[in-house]
Design an enzyme around this catalytic site. Structure first.
Site, short mmCIF file in Angstrom:
data_model
loop_
_atom_site.label_atom_id
_atom_site.label_comp_id
_atom_site.label_asym_id
_atom_site.label_seq_id
_atom_site.Cartn_x
_atom_site.Cartn_y
_atom_site.Cartn_z
N LYS A 77 -46.79 9.03 -13.20
CA LYS A 77 -46.10 9.90 -14.16
C LYS A 77 -45.00 10.69 -13.46
CE LYS A 77 -48.66 11.77 -17.24
NZ LYS A 77 -49.69 12.60 -17.91
N ARG A 147 -50.12 18.57 -16.12
CA ARG A 147 -50.68 17.25 -16.43
C ARG A 147 -51.01 16.49 -15.16
NH1 ARG A 147 -48.96 15.62 -21.81
NH2 ARG A 147 -47.38 17.03 -22.65
N GLY A 156 -56.45 9.25 -20.37
CA GLY A 156 -57.56 10.06 -20.85
C GLY A 156 -58.63 10.38 -19.84
N MET A 158 -58.31 11.96 -16.81
CA MET A 158 -58.19 13.25 -16.13
C MET A 158 -57.60 14.26 -17.12
SD MET A 158 -57.20 12.02 -12.31
CE MET A 158 -55.85 11.03 -12.89
N ARG A 391 -44.17 4.79 -18.88
CA ARG A 391 -44.97 3.97 -17.94
C ARG A 391 -45.03 2.56 -18.50
NH1 ARG A 391 -50.53 7.20 -19.35
NH2 ARG A 391 -50.69 6.61 -21.53
N HIS A 509 -57.32 7.34 -28.03
CA HIS A 509 -58.08 6.99 -26.83
C HIS A 509 -58.82 5.67 -27.01
CE1 HIS A 509 -61.73 7.17 -24.24
NE2 HIS A 509 -60.83 7.54 -23.34
N ARG A 615 -70.20 -35.90 -19.09
CA ARG A 615 -71.62 -36.11 -18.82
C ARG A 615 -72.24 -37.01 -19.89
NH1 ARG A 615 -70.78 -29.84 -18.03
NH2 ARG A 615 -69.47 -30.44 -19.78
N ARG A 671 -69.40 -39.58 -15.70
CA ARG A 671 -70.58 -39.60 -14.82
C ARG A 671 -71.70 -40.41 -15.48
NH1 ARG A 671 -73.34 -33.97 -13.39
NH2 ARG A 671 -74.22 -34.23 -15.48
N GLU A 799 -73.15 -33.74 -4.06
CA GLU A 799 -73.89 -32.55 -4.49
C GLU A 799 -75.15 -32.32 -3.66
OE1 GLU A 799 -75.08 -33.24 -8.60
OE2 GLU A 799 -74.86 -35.39 -8.26
N SER A 818 -66.21 -36.23 -5.93
CA SER A 818 -66.16 -35.08 -6.83
C SER A 818 -67.34 -34.19 -6.48
CB SER A 818 -66.26 -35.53 -8.29
OG SER A 818 -66.22 -34.41 -9.15
N GLY A 820 -70.11 -31.56 -6.93
CA GLY A 820 -70.90 -30.88 -7.95
C GLY A 820 -71.41 -29.57 -7.39
N THR A 821 -70.74 -28.49 -7.71
CA THR A 821 -71.00 -27.22 -7.01
C THR A 821 -72.35 -26.60 -7.37
OG1 THR A 821 -69.77 -26.00 -8.69
CG2 THR A 821 -68.56 -26.71 -6.73
N ASN A 822 -72.85 -26.83 -8.58
CA ASN A 822 -74.14 -26.23 -8.95
C ASN A 822 -75.26 -26.77 -8.07
OD1 ASN A 822 -73.29 -24.46 -10.90
ND2 ASN A 822 -73.61 -25.87 -12.60
N ASP A 823 -75.38 -28.10 -8.00
CA ASP A 823 -76.46 -28.68 -7.20
C ASP A 823 -76.23 -28.49 -5.71
OD1 ASP A 823 -78.40 -29.53 -8.94
OD2 ASP A 823 -77.39 -31.41 -9.40
N CYS A 885 -65.91 -30.41 -9.61
CA CYS A 885 -66.26 -30.24 -11.03
C CYS A 885 -67.43 -29.28 -11.15
CB CYS A 885 -66.57 -31.57 -11.69
SG CYS A 885 -67.85 -32.54 -10.88
N TYR A 905 -57.82 -31.87 -7.51
CA TYR A 905 -58.00 -31.16 -8.77
C TYR A 905 -59.31 -30.36 -8.75
CZ TYR A 905 -61.40 -34.78 -10.04
OH TYR A 905 -62.48 -35.63 -10.05
#
Length: 923
Positions: A77, A147, A156, A158, A391, A509, A615, A671, A799, A818, A820-823, A885, A905
């Site tokens: 400000k 202010r 809002g 302060m 602002r 607000h 899948r 897959r 995976e 590819s 497989g990040t979960n497994d 993936c 990718y």
């Protein structure tokens, strides 16, 4: 420069002479040597002082001495006020007490050091000279606003105090000079109310109750109906309240008022709502706030005065043109507090046409100067316009995209600036859900208000922030409903699905905070009444109790009783233009995890360059197909299985053809069947009986077969490639369906489909080689049958940690990897992803984990395995295509390190594609 600098200069000179006297005495050198040495020592001491920060820090800076680049020192400000003053805009004069002073005050146990006090007094004296008024003078008093203003906007959070400098004497002068006694005492009562709340932490509702009681007693409707004598009576009651609650009088000394106000603003940096806001928005606690002391201008001075907030573009939609609201005969807090419902800025053309044109011109100039949409506070005093603040305006995610693209087209910003301005989650937030049109047609809205923040949400209503937070902890989706929100509600607002208020406008607000957080919100529902004590809401004769389910449409401003179904909102965003820019800036493509026509269509619309994971098991969950698949599992002979597979092949082939059609020639990774077979089997007596009737066996036989196939730990058992080894005919059927669909699609569409067949759960090169050979045999049969080959690749999903270690061996036979990040995360951590939350939450609570590794990829462990596999695979086969993936790959923190990996990718759910593309394109 600070006054104490002269003392330091004297100290430096004396010190230099002492040192030089010692040098001359010790060396007995000539006078020339004395002077040379003197200058060298003098410079060295000055440099030492500079490096050691012995020059006094900047405590106070007038507006006309600062600029927009000093946000760290002056706050956002203060820096913008200085910049507007420099540019010649009509800004009331004043000065900024810097963030340096705030930090010094907080670090020294809330003590204002004498240097700060001295400079405040000097700045006040200078302001008196500029305004030709005197602070505390009973004849021509200078009144100021105080202010807060941190580096980053915290609306809002302060505190602010207006009309400071009024007391029992100066109010008489203000009444005489203005010719309006009512105006003067209205200003005075406002000061007492704000001062009591901000400085002495007195509940503002206690002051409001005094005003409300007075109006009720005298049968008055609004504050503007209260006369000068009425405000005098209210002021007496306010003063009594000070004595009753604080055992002291309201301070009549204006210097004391100012210092108490400055200290209160400094202290507000560490109030709970400010801390919560900073935590939610990632703002450092170490910045401090500046304090802006500015000559008062009065929007509550007769009918030609007013105050308002205006945006240079619509903060909800991004549409060009002024957007905002104002109140005549009011002060700024009346607008942002939501106490009165204001007028649209467009009606200012009629009320004050010259002011409107001047305001429009200033808005355009400020936007051009800052190269961004501006949020501007203004006051009109007796027909004269003043700009109190500007602002970069907070806006919805959708508006951010529209505005950034428009500014780029208008030549204000470059392509790279456009990309950098958009945050990682803006694109995701822009695709807010909406209610099903059919549901909305069949249901009348309960109440309507202003559509403050777009989107749609369903939840249970609560009437206080505390109750909302508690309900959220119980797992409920919450709608926070209030007469009006206040900064204290920040925690309740942050966890809410939507916010609804009875009062307030588009810049209240509730509206500003909801838009900044991307929370659906409806404000200004004037026919709605909320009884927070009884925990009920009333409108049009209907009573709704706490916990009831509401549906809130922040796009239209409608609120419905009960639950409406949600659908994804197909917003008309200029995504195509943006995606073209993003794709140019990134070497990593973004694909989608999708297998239905709807999801693939959505993915293509949202910029997917292909399908990274389709899948096939999801294609068997429809009831009729599920029964066929159960029959396949329960078959006793190969002949039985082959007969069933022929039927399933035709079903799958048609699925693949529809998928190819909507993918429009983009690459598609399919897959092969992955989950354990027992997942498809019946699980209760009713399902056993139903399956038995379909396959022509007894329920007892079905149950026995299901029990025989059950595994203690199925995620580590008979699944993925292991199914292909045990039942090669299943994988061969799928490969045949995939390739027949590809060939037939080529004949029908005359368009090659890049087909990528993915073998899941591989652990060994020989295992992969065996399955690939079986698939190749069937694929060649398809080509021979149609006399038409089509491009295809066969790769694997990496995976399992062992596959990462043996990636060089597997790469000899695979066309692509590819991850497989979960497994891979599950097996790297030895942590079941289904049971992980209760464990991970404990670890995060104790600081043993910073992030959930199923949400953000673990760079040190999982990331290291991936990097090793990539390097090993590419060493054997440099052209090896590599993708990831898994949803976690699209998280901003994951992308931050994946950008450095040699991947082609990443693939994620359709609605995360835009965010992933943006993050990959950023520098």
């Amino acid at each position: 420069m600070q006054p104490t600098f002269f003392y330091m200069c004297t100290y430096i000179i004396i010190t230099s002479h002492i040192i030089l006297f010692v040098v001359q005495y010790a060396t007995q050198k000539c006078i020339d040597f004395y002077y040379v040495t003197y200058y060298i020592v003098f410079v060295l001491i000055c440099v030492t002082y500079k490096k050691g920060d012995f020059f006094m820090k900047t405590w106070v800076l007038p507006f006309n001495k600062g600029n927009a680049e000093q946000k760290e020192l002056l706050g956002g400000k203060g820096a913008n006020l200085a910049e507007m003053t420099r540019l010649g805009f009509p800004v009331p004069q004043g000065f900024t007490i810097t963030t340096t002073a705030c930090l010094d005050y907080l670090e020294n146990q809330e003590y204002l050091n004498p240097s700060i006090l001295t400079e405040i007094n000097i700045a006040i004296a200078a302001l008196e000279d500029e305004t030709k008024k005197k602070f505390g003078n009973s004849q021509n008093p200078l009144l100021v606003s105080v202010r807060s203003g941190a580096k980053f906007s915290m609306p809002g959070m302060m505190d602010t105090i207006l009309n400071l400098g009024l007391n029992d004497e100066t109010v008489l002068s203000l009444a005489k000079d203005s010719g309006d006694e009512r105006f003067a005492y209205d200003c005075y009562r406002r000061l007492l109310q704000m001062f009591g709340n901000v400085v002495f932490d007195m509940d503002h509702q206690l002051f409001e109750k005094i005003v409300a009681d007075y109006k009720q007693t005298h049968q008055l409707v609004s504050d503007s109906d209260v006369t000068a004598d009425g405000w005098k009576e209210v002021i007496v009651a306010f003063k009594v309240l000070f004595v009753k609650l604080k055992q002291r009088d309201f301070p009549q000394n204006v210097e004391e008022q100012l210092l108490l106000a400055v200290e209160a603003v400094f202290k507000s940096w560490n109030n709970q709502r400010a801390k919560t806001y900073r935590r939610l928005h990632g703002i450092s606690d170490s910045l401090g706030t500046a304090v802006n002391v500015q000559e008062m201008v009065f929007g509550n001075f007769w009918d030609t005065s007013g105050t308002g907030v205006v945006f240079s573009r619509n903060p909800a939609t991004g549409e060009a043109g002024l957007f905002g609201e104002y109140l005549m005969n009011a002060q700024g807090e009346d607008v942002v507090a939501g106490i009165r419902t204001p007028k649209s800025i467009q009606t200012l053309k009629k009320d004050l046409p010259k002011v409107y044109l001047q305001l429009k011109e200033i808005c355009e100039k400020l936007e051009a100067h800052y190269k961004d949409m501006q949020d501007i506070e203004f006051t009109v005093e007796k027909g004269k316009l003043f700009i109190l603040q500007t602002r970069n305006g907070k806006r919805t995610a959708k508006a951010k995209l529209v505005i950034a693209l428009d500014l780029f087209k208008e030549g204000m910003i470059t392509e790279q600036e456009l990309i950098e301005r958009i945050e990682g989650n803006d694109l995701e937030e822009a695709l807010h859900p909406a209610f099903c049109k059919e549901d909305k047609k069949e249901k009348e809205s309960w109440v309507s208000g202003l559509p403050a923040s777009p989107g749609a949400a369903v939840g249970q209503i609560y009437f206080s922030a505390d109750q909302a937070v508690e309900a959220s902890k119980r797992g409920e989706k919450v709608i926070l409903m209030r007469a009006e929100t206040s900064p204290e509600d920040i925690e309740g607002m942050a966890i809410s699905e939507a916010i609804v208020t009875c009062r307030g406008g588009m810049t209240s607000h509730a509206a500003v905070v909801a838009r900044g957080m991307g929370i659906c919100s409806v404000v200004g529902c004037e026919n709605l009444s909320v009884d927070e004590k009884e925990r009920v809401a009333y409108a049009d004769g209907q009573v709704v109790k706490e916990g009831a389910v509401l549906s809130v449409d922040g796009t239209t401003g409608d609120v419905y009783i009960g639950e409406l179904r949600l659908e994804k909102n197909n917003t008309q965003l200029p995504l195509k233009e943006l995606f073209e820019m993003l794709d140019k800036q990134s070497s990593i493509a973004v694909r989608a995890n999708a297998e239905t026509e709807k999801d693939i269509t959505t993915a293509m619309e949202l910029g997917a360059t292909g399908i990274g994971l389709s899948r096939t098991e999801h294609m068997f969950f429809e009831k009729k197909r599920l029964m066929l698949f159960r029959k396949l599992i329960l078959a006793q002979t190969l002949e039985e299985r082959i007969a069933i597979l022929e039927t399933l092949k035709e079903v799958q082939k048609e699925d693949f053809k529809r998928m190819y059609y909507v993918a429009k020639g983009h690459p598609m990774t399919i897959r092969l069947l992955d989950p354990p077979l027992h997942e498809f089997l019946p699980k209760n007596e009713e399902e056993y009986q139903e399956t038995a009737e379909f396959v022509g066996k007894s329920a007892k036989e079905i149950k026995q077969k299901a029990n025989a196939l059950a595994e203690v730990n199925p995620m580590l058992g008979f699944r993925g490639v292991r199914l292909g080894v045990a039942y090669p005919e299943i994988y061969q059927m799928q490969a045949e369906a995939i390739m027949e669909a590809a060939v037939e699609s080529y004949f029908e569409l005359n368009n090659w489909m890049e087909v990528e067949i993915m073998i899941p759960f591989t652990t060994d090169a020989s295992e992969f080689q065996r399955i690939r050979q079986l698939l190749e045999e069937r694929i060649q049969e398809v080509f021979h049958k149609y006399n038409q080959p089509v491009p295809y690749m066969i790769g694997t999903m990496i995976e399992i940690p062992r596959a990462c270690i043996l990636a060089d061996e597997i790469a000899q036979y695979a066309d692509f990897f590819s991850f497989g990040t979960n497994d891979l995360t599950q097996m790297t951590y030895g942590l079941s992803r289904d049971d992980s939350p209760k464990i991970i939450n404990q670890y995060m609570t104790h600081g043993l984990m910073k992030e959930d590794p199923f949400q953000v990829l673990d760079e040190k462990g999982v990331g290291a395995l991936m990097k090793m596999a990539i390097e090993k695979g590419r060493k054997i086969k440099p052209e090896l295509k590599i993708g990831i993936c898994g949803e976690a790959a699209a998280h901003p923190d994951s992308i931050a390190f994946l950008k450095d990996y040699a991947i082609d990718y990443i693939s994620c759910s359709p609605y995360r594609i835009p965010q992933a593309k943006l993050l990959l394109a950023k520098g």
